[in-house]
Design an enzyme around this catalytic site. Structure first.
Site, mmCIF file in Angstrom:
data_model
loop_
_atom_site.group_PDB
_atom_site.id
_atom_site.type_symbol
_atom_site.label_atom_id
_atom_site.label_comp_id
_atom_site.label_asym_id
_atom_site.label_seq_id
_atom_site.Cartn_x
_atom_site.Cartn_y
_atom_site.Cartn_z
ATOM 1 C CG ASP A 1 38.881 35.678 38.258
ATOM 2 O OD1 ASP A 1 37.657 35.849 38.382
ATOM 3 O OD2 ASP A 1 39.608 35.267 39.177
ATOM 4 C CD GLN B 1 35.250 39.509 44.172
ATOM 5 O OE1 GLN B 1 34.375 40.342 44.406
ATOM 6 N NE2 GLN B 1 35.374 38.402 44.871
ATOM 7 C CB CYS C 1 41.847 32.550 47.746
ATOM 8 S SG CYS C 1 40.831 31.464 48.731
#
Ligand code: PLP
Length: 409
Positions: free
Chosen positions: A200, A203, A367
Site C-alpha cells: 500500500d 503514503q 481509518c
C-alpha cells in the site's frame, strides 16, 4: 527546478487563501494534497479542446484523447520504473487497487484456510478487503505485531509464514505514525517463502522515490489525489506474470476481446482490468502531477519533508503534556504524518480549535481502528506534511497548540 519554497507555494493558489481571517496552514496532506496550477490547467485544457471518449473512436478528438491517456500511463510507468505499461492499471485510487488485488488474488489463488499476512499498522483499505475475501472463501488473516515505538516486529513477521501463506499485504508508510516499514527486507523474506507482496503505497509515493524493480514488489497501490493530482484516479502496479494470471475484476466495455452469449474472451493487459470509460481527464492531471514532483525531485521533496517532520517533533516535544506517537517520537527519521495527543484535551477539541486558528489537521482514528486499539487511544491529532509546507507553518502549529492548551488550563 531548484527547491525554492516561495516559488513552489505560488504554484498552489489555495495556499494564498485565508480561513476565519487567518492564513491557511494546511497540514492534512495525508488525507489529500492541494493541486498545483499546472494540474488544473492541463485538465481544463483537455476538457475545452480535446475531450472525447478514449479507445473507441476513429475520429480526431478520440485519437488525441487516447494518446494523452496512454502517454499518462507511460509517465506512471517511468515514475515507478516499471518494466512495461502493461503493468500499470488505472483505478479510482488506493482503495480500489487494494480491493482489486484482494478480490482477484483470493479468487484465483486462495482456498479455505489459506492465509494473508497484514500488519497492525494498516489502513482499513488493507484490512476490510481481506475480510471480505475471508467471508467469501474462508481465508485467514495473520497480523504482524508492532513495538511500542510503532515499528513492525520483523522477527514475529518471519514466524507468521506457514505452508498456507499465499500473500503479504503491507503499508509502505503508516498513515498514522509515519513509520517507514522495511518493505524491501519484508519482500525478500516473503519471496524466500515463495510468497508475493502487495504494498500500500498511498503514503510513500508522494514523499519518496519508489522504484518497483528495486523494491522487487509484486503489486503496489497509490492514489493520485494524495500526490498533488486529481481525485478519482489511482494506480495499481502489478508484475505482468501475476496480472496475467488474475481474473478480471469488473466486467463491461473495454475489458473484453469478444463477447457472445455463449462465451466471452478478455482483453490484454492492462485493459483486462479497466472496464468502462476511464477517468481520462484525471489521468492527464495525474501525469502532470508526476511531472511536477519529478521536476522538483523526489529526493529533494523527501529531504524537505524530513526536515519539517524533525523540526515539528522538536517543537512539539517542548509542549507540556504532549504525547507524540510513532518512531519519530523516539528519534527515528521520517517524513510521514505525525500523530499526537495532549494530556487532558480530546483530539476532536484540539482539531476543532486549531481549525479556528487557521491550522488544518486531522483528528480521529484515521481509518486505522486496530492501530488505535494497539496504542490504547480512541484517536489522535495528525499533522501531515507536503512539499509546500514551511518551518514557519510548524511554528504556527506549535504556538496554536500552546494557545489551545492555555484555554484548557
Ligand atoms: N492506505 C493508506 C495508507 C492511506 O493513508 C489511505 C488514505 O488515507 C488509503 C489507503 C486509501 O486511499 P484512498 O481513499 O485514496 O483510496
Amino acid at each position: 527546478m531548484s527547491y525554492d519554497l516561495e516559488q513552489i507555494r505560488q504554484d498552489f493558489p489555495i495556499l494564498q487563501r485565508q480561513v476565519y481571517g487567518r492564513p491557511l496552514v494546511y497540514l492534512d496532506n495525508g488525507a489529500t494534497t492541494q493541486k498545483p496550477r499546472c494540474v488544473v490547467e492541463a485538465m481544463t485544457e483537455e476538457y475545452y479542446n480535446v475531450n472525447a471518449n478514449v479507445h473507441r473512436g476513429v475520429h480526431f478528438l478520440s485519437q488525441k484523447a487516447t494518446d494523452l491517456h496512454e502517454q499518462s500511463r507511460e509517465t506512471v510507468r517511468r515514475f515507478l520504473n516499471a518494466n512495461s505499461v502493461n503493468e500499470i492499471i488505472f483505478t479510482r485510487g488506493t482503495t480500489e487497487s487494494m480491493n482489486l488485488v484482494a478480490s482477484c488474488f483470493s479468487e484465483a489463488f486462495m482456498q479455505e484456510g489459506d492465509e494473508v499476512i497484514i500488519s497492525t499498522l494498516e489502513h482499513h483499505s488493507n484490512i476490510v478487503p481481506w475480510q471480505l475475501a475471508q467471508n467469501r472463501k474462508g481465508i485467514k488473516l495473520r497480523v504482524i505485531p508492532i513495538t511500542d515505538e510503532g515499528n513492525i516486529c520483523l522477527d514475529e513477521y518471519e514466524k507468521l509464514f506457514t505452508n498456507r501463506t499465499r500473500i503479504v499485504s503491507v503499508a509502505h508508510v503508516s498513515n498514522v505514525l509515519g513509520t517507514i516499514n522495511p518493505v524491501k527486507e519484508m519482500i525478500e523474506i516473503a519471496h524466500a517463502h515463495g510468497v508475493p507482496v502487495l504494498i500500500d503505497g498511498a503514503q510513500s509515493t508522494p514523499h519518496m522515490a519508489v522504484d518497483v524493480q528495486q523494491l522487487d514488489c509484486d503489486f503496489i497501490a497509490f492514489s493520485g489525489h494524495k500526490m498533488y493530482g486529481p481525485t478519482g484516479v489511482g494506480v495499481l502496479y502489478g508484475r505482468e506474470k501475476w496480472l496475467d494470471r488474475l481474473p478480471p475484476y469488473m466486467g463491461g466495455g473495454e475489458m473484453i476481446k469478444r463477447v457472445s452469449f455463449e462465451q466471452t474472451t478478455f482483453n490484454e493487459l492492462p485493459y483486462k482490468f479497466e472496464a468502462g470509460t476511464p477517468d481520462y481527464i484525471a489521468t492527464t492531471g495525474l501525469a502532470q502531477a508526476i511531472d511536477y514532483v519529478c521536476q522538483l525531485g523526489m529526493d529533494s521533496i523527501e529531504a524537505h519533508e524530513r526536515d519539517l517532520a524533525q523540526y515539528a517533533v522538536s517543537r512539539l516535544q517542548q509542549i507540556p503534556g504532549m504525547q507524540l506517537y510513532g518512531p519519530m517520537a523516539y528519534g527515528a527519521e521520517g517524513a510521514g504524518p505525525l500523530s499526537f495527543n495532549v494530556e487532558g484535551i480530546h483530539h476532536l477539541d484540539m482539531g476543532t480549535l486549531l481549525d479556528r486558528l487557521g491550522v488544518a489537521v486531522r483528528t480521529g482514528h484515521h481509518c486505522a481502528e486496530p492501530l488505535m486499539h494497539r496504542l490504547g487511544v480512541d484517536g489522535t491529532v495528525r499533522a501531515s506534511f507536503g512539499l509546500y509546507n514551511t518551518r514557519a507553518e510548524i511554528d504556527v502549529l506549535a504556538s496554536s497548540i500552546e494557545r489551545v492548551c492555555k484555554m484548557f488550563a
